[in-house]
Design an enzyme around this catalytic site. Structure first.
Site, PDB file in Angstrom:
ATOM      1  N   THR A  24       0.817  -1.208   0.000  1.00  0.00           N
ATOM      2  CA  THR A  24       0.000   0.000   0.000  1.00  0.00           C
ATOM      3  C   THR A  24       0.858   1.268   0.000  1.00  0.00           C
ATOM      4  OG1 THR A  24      -1.526   1.305   1.372  1.00  0.00           O
ATOM      5  CG2 THR A  24      -0.140  -0.232   2.524  1.00  0.00           C
TER       6      THR A  24
ATOM      7  N   TYR B 177      -1.549   0.074  10.368  1.00  0.00           N
ATOM      8  CA  TYR B 177      -1.836  -0.641   9.114  1.00  0.00           C
ATOM      9  C   TYR B 177      -0.645  -0.545   8.159  1.00  0.00           C
ATOM     10  CZ  TYR B 177      -3.564  -1.328   4.386  1.00  0.00           C
ATOM     11  OH  TYR B 177      -3.685  -1.729   3.080  1.00  0.00           O
TER      12      TYR B 177
HETATM   13  N1  UFG Z   1     -13.055  11.067   2.908  1.00  0.00           N
HETATM   14  C1  UFG Z   1     -13.989  11.983   3.301  1.00  0.00           C
HETATM   15  N2  UFG Z   1     -15.133  11.500   3.875  1.00  0.00           N
HETATM   16  C2  UFG Z   1     -15.363  10.164   4.068  1.00  0.00           C
HETATM   17  C3  UFG Z   1     -14.392   9.243   3.645  1.00  0.00           C
HETATM   18  C4  UFG Z   1     -13.238   9.735   3.072  1.00  0.00           C
HETATM   19  O1  UFG Z   1     -13.829  13.189   3.162  1.00  0.00           O
HETATM   20  O2  UFG Z   1     -16.420   9.803   4.623  1.00  0.00           O
HETATM   21  C5  UFG Z   1     -11.809  11.571   2.284  1.00  0.00           C
HETATM   22  C6  UFG Z   1     -10.578  11.196   3.059  1.00  0.00           C
HETATM   23  O3  UFG Z   1     -10.283  12.175   4.030  1.00  0.00           O
HETATM   24  C7  UFG Z   1      -9.531  11.136   1.956  1.00  0.00           C
HETATM   25  C8  UFG Z   1     -10.322  10.685   0.735  1.00  0.00           C
HETATM   26  O4  UFG Z   1     -11.680  10.946   1.025  1.00  0.00           O
HETATM   27  O5  UFG Z   1      -9.017  12.388   1.698  1.00  0.00           O
HETATM   28  C9  UFG Z   1     -10.179   9.216   0.435  1.00  0.00           C
HETATM   29  O6  UFG Z   1     -10.429   8.494   1.609  1.00  0.00           O
HETATM   30  P1  UFG Z   1     -10.605   6.910   1.661  1.00  0.00           P
HETATM   31  O7  UFG Z   1     -10.963   6.566   3.072  1.00  0.00           O
HETATM   32  O8  UFG Z   1     -11.516   6.481   0.570  1.00  0.00           O
HETATM   33  O9  UFG Z   1      -9.169   6.377   1.278  1.00  0.00           O
HETATM   34  P2  UFG Z   1      -7.779   6.686   2.000  1.00  0.00           P
HETATM   35  O10 UFG Z   1      -7.030   7.612   1.094  1.00  0.00           O
HETATM   36  O11 UFG Z   1      -7.915   7.104   3.393  1.00  0.00           O
HETATM   37  O12 UFG Z   1      -7.178   5.228   2.095  1.00  0.00           O
HETATM   38  C10 UFG Z   1      -6.671   4.522   1.006  1.00  0.00           C
HETATM   39  C11 UFG Z   1      -6.855   3.038   1.245  1.00  0.00           C
HETATM   40  C12 UFG Z   1      -6.074   2.611   2.454  1.00  0.00           C
HETATM   41  C13 UFG Z   1      -4.646   3.024   2.299  1.00  0.00           C
HETATM   42  C14 UFG Z   1      -4.534   4.493   2.006  1.00  0.00           C
HETATM   43  C15 UFG Z   1      -3.129   4.874   1.682  1.00  0.00           C
HETATM   44  O13 UFG Z   1      -8.219   2.753   1.404  1.00  0.00           O
HETATM   45  O14 UFG Z   1      -6.156   1.202   2.579  1.00  0.00           O
HETATM   46  O15 UFG Z   1      -5.322   4.831   0.872  1.00  0.00           O
HETATM   47  O16 UFG Z   1      -2.949   6.213   1.943  1.00  0.00           O
HETATM   48  F1  UFG Z   1      -3.988   2.785   3.452  1.00  0.00           F
END
Ligand code: UFG
Length: 333
Positions: free
Chosen positions: A122, A146
């Site tokens: 990741t 993680y």
């Molecule tokens: N976000 C929101 N509201 C929500 C959910 C997400 O604003 O309800 C934002 C988050 O702050 C982020 C973006 O949308 O800026 C994407 O969020 P996700 O939760 O969809 O994905 P992440 O970037 O947090 O996580 C992904 C993978 C993880 C991995 C990570 C690596 O799902 O497994 O990228 O940085 F660890």
């Protein structure tokens, strides 16, 4: 066929979101697939390509039996816990499942003389980005358990290469998104924490609406930028990575992303356009540990795997996610 007539690829976590798409891609190449999954997170109905062997990585007797029974020739390893927030609250489960589970898998590979592995890593192993786009030489300093578990596993693979000749390709994904364009499989997490399915929930009128985690970041519209990569493009890269590790016989890492960043607000706009419905979204506080922008350089994968994402645009990714969402959750119509 990769291994001639005999032999199968073991896909741990093959009943999960990313793993099942990889099974479909392997099946399309005529590769025999064996899914090893305990179905804690995965879905039995996602196992459509190959045989399901239900079991835990900790059950080394069963795992060893499966290697023997199916003449396993290579392994693709997805089975893991993958929620950042949960990993902060319960690191013990993450180290136990991800690290200890992978150790059992690697030991079983050594025991059976299986030396080729594709590992689902990741971008969370990089931590806060120092430069952007991020390439594979960027320092790896994960900021949550993680990401740390995935980095420990990357190190284990390096050490198992030196000591036992295990050759592993470590694929560092950015934001896996979308669904099978033929709509046979897709995303179905419980709980769901990812932006696109939550925005689809909001568009479909399910749940309380979407919270945007902060709009005061140093980006054009103030919301976080991520690199969304279609899960079918990920699947294609995995098949190429498997061929690569078998042919090159070297341990290495590749980033997998589109190289384009989209802000949370841009994703919401794409969801509104694709669904034709408004997304009920409110600005909330920042989420801990969210970097303002994460964008991949996947030049190495393009160069060495000859991989080219077929879905660089966010709307195409959201379109396939929406198609799947409507099929999986029909009440949203
Ligand atoms: N976000 C929101 N509201 C929500 C959910 C997400 O604003 O309800 C934002 C988050 O702050 C982020 C973006 O949308 O800026 C994407 O969020 P996700 O939760 O969809 O994905 P992440 O970037 O947090 O996580 C992904 C993978 C993880 C991995 C990570 C690596 O799902 O497994 O990228 O940085 F660890």
């Amino acid at each position: 066929m990769l291994f001639g007539k005999a032999g199968a690829v073991l896909v741990t976590g093959g009943a999960g979101y990313v793993g099942s798409h990889i099974c479909k891609a392997l099946g399309a190449c005529g590769i025999e697939v064996v899914v090893y999954d305990n179905l804690w997170i995965g879905h039995e109905d996602f196992v459509k390509w190959g045989t399901l062997e239900r079991g835990s990585l900790h059950d080394t007797e069963k795992l060893s039996e499966v290697f023997k029974k199916h003449n396993i020739r290579a392994v693709m390893h997805f089975a893991a816990f993958s929620y950042v927030g949960e990993s902060v609250k319960d690191p013990s489960s993450y180290y136990g499942n991800n690290v200890v589970g992978t150790l059992a898998l690697l030991d079983t590979m050594v025991e059976h003389g299986v030396s080729h592995l594709v590992f689902s890593s990741t971008s969370a192993t990089y931590g806060m980005p120092l430069t952007t786009p991020i390439n594979e030489t960027h320092p790896q300093r994960p900021i949550n358990p993680y990401g740390k578990t995935k980095l420990v596993i990357e190190s284990m693979i390096d050490d198992f290469d030196v000591a036992y000749g295990i050759k592993g390709v470590k694929l560092r994904y950015f934001n896996a998104a979308g669904a099978d364009p033929e709509c046979e499989i897709g995303e179905d997490h419980d709980p769901e924490t990812h932006l696109i399915p939550l925005a689809l929930d909001a568009a479909a009128g399910r749940g309380p609406g979407l919270t945007i985690f902060g709009d005061d970041y140093d980006t054009e519209d103030g919301t976080c930028i991520r690199d969304y990569i279609h899960v079918t493009d990920l699947a294609d890269a995995h098949v190429k990575a498997l061929e690569y590790v078998i042919e090159s016989n070297e341990t290495t890492a590749f980033n997998l992303g589109n190289g384009n960043g989209f802000s949370v607000k841009e994703v919401i706009k794409a969801v509104e356009k694709v669904t034709g419905r408004p997304v009920n979204a409110a600005i909330g506080p920042r989420r801990d540990g969210d970097p303002s922008a994460l964008v991949a350089s996947s030049d190495k994968a393009r160069r060495l795997l000859l991989w080219e994402p077929a879905y660089p645009g966010i709307e195409d990714i959201v379109r396939d996610a929406w198609q799947w969402y409507q099929k999986r959750f029909p009440s949203s119509d």
